[in-house]
Design an enzyme around this catalytic site. Structure first.
Site: not given
Ligand code: CAA
Length: 259
Positions: A67, A133, A113, A110
């Site tokens: 998400a 998360e 999911e 998400g």
């Molecule tokens: N939401 C918003 N933006 C996101 C994102 C997310 N879930 N995942 C990645 N992005 C964005 C980053 O902020 C980044 O944007 P900028 O270039 O503007 O900084 C861009 O995508 C590229 O990401 P990274 O630079 O972080 O890429 P990476 O290769 O270094 O890492 C990753 C990749 C490990 C997937 C890392 O991006 C990450 O940990 N993302 C979040 C994963 C996460 O926590 N997901 C769960 C979200 S909460 C949820 O889903 C709740 C639910 O159950 C409904």
């Protein structure tokens, strides 16, 4: 079918529709608009008699990284209650036609999911599955604790949900989370192959068979989802959620305090 965050081709192959998540810069993070579009696209494809099977995919780097954290960061529990975003997910789950997730790269939160909401999952070797998360100071809210546990069992679900560890595609296959792992270059082709097989069957039988298999999961599931949802909202009452998401945006390690 024109949308902002997804690309939809109802006639990608005979009887096969393709829905492609299209926020590549954000690793296909699922914002509210994207999920509304997904709901609308699937409803329209369900109504289209030419379509017999639907493939949802992302790109090589990400199916979806979860998400949209930036969109959620400042939300309060009451915002979430009012937005009622998971109603969209409930509708998506009601899609009558078979849906295949063709996954490459990150399939997290998400995103995982959403893949689990699909009926079948074909993964590229590079795919990574996880529910991270917890690292944001929250927990899964779109079915992660309920669907994952039913599919992979308590031990692995607990590990994934409590530590945020990612599974490789091979591990996900062994755990029964996905159907097949194939070399990166052919994951979409493999999904098309499976969709073609399904599209050859009776659409009525396919619909009834899908409905019947899914019925197994419904016993007690809604109760579990409702429970999970309230707890997901509750996470947004904590300082740790604010800290976890702020730290993500500022690209630093979060300092969780337990309140
Ligand atoms: N939401 C918003 N933006 C996101 C994102 C997310 N879930 N995942 C990645 N992005 C964005 C980053 O902020 C980044 O944007 P900028 O270039 O503007 O900084 C861009 O995508 C590229 O990401 P990274 O630079 O972080 O890429 P990476 O290769 O270094 O890492 C990753 C990749 C490990 C997937 C890392 O991006 C990450 O940990 N993302 C979040 C994963 C996460 O926590 N997901 C769960 C979200 S909460 C949820 O889903 C709740 C639910 O159950 C409904």
């Amino acid at each position: 079918m024109e949308f902002q965050f997804i690309l939809v081709d109802p006639a990608f192959h005979p009887h096969i529709a393709l829905v492609k998540l299209n926020r590549p810069k954000e690793l296909n993070a699922l914002n509210l608009q994207l999920m509304l579009e997904m709901k609308q696209a699937l409803a329209e494809l369900d109504e289209n008699d030419e379509v017999r099977c639907i493939i949802i995919t992302g790109n090589e780097q990400a199916f979806a990284a979860g998400a949209d954290i930036k969109q959620m960061e400042s939300r309060t529990p009451i915002d979430l209650l009012k937005i009622d975003q998971f109603e969209t997910w409930d509708q998506i789950r009601k899609t009558k036609k078979p849906v295949i997730a063709a996954v490459s790269g990150f399939c997290l939160g998400g995103g995982c999911e959403l893949a689990m909401t699909c009926d079948l999952i074909i993964a590229a070797e590079s795919a990574r599955f996880g529910q991270p998360e917890i690292k944001l100071g929250i927990m899964p809210g779109a079915g992660g604790t309920q669907r994952l546990t039913r599919v992979v069992g308590k031990a692995l679900a607990m590990e994934m949900v409590l530590t945020g560890r990612f599974l490789s595609a091979e591990e996900a296959l062994k755990a029964g989370l996905i159907n097949k792992v194939v070399p990166d270059e052919i994951y979409l082709d493999e999904a098309i192959k499976m969709a073609k097989e399904i599209a050859q069957m009776s659409p009525v039988a396919i619909r009834l068979a899908k409905e019947s298999v899914l019925k197994t999961f419904d016993t007690g599931l809604q109760e579990g989802l409702n429970f999970e949802r309230k707890n997901f909202y509750m996470c947004f009452a904590s300082e740790d959620q604010k800290e976890g998401m702020k730290a993500f945006v500022e690209k630093r390690k979060p300092e969780f305090k337990g309140y």
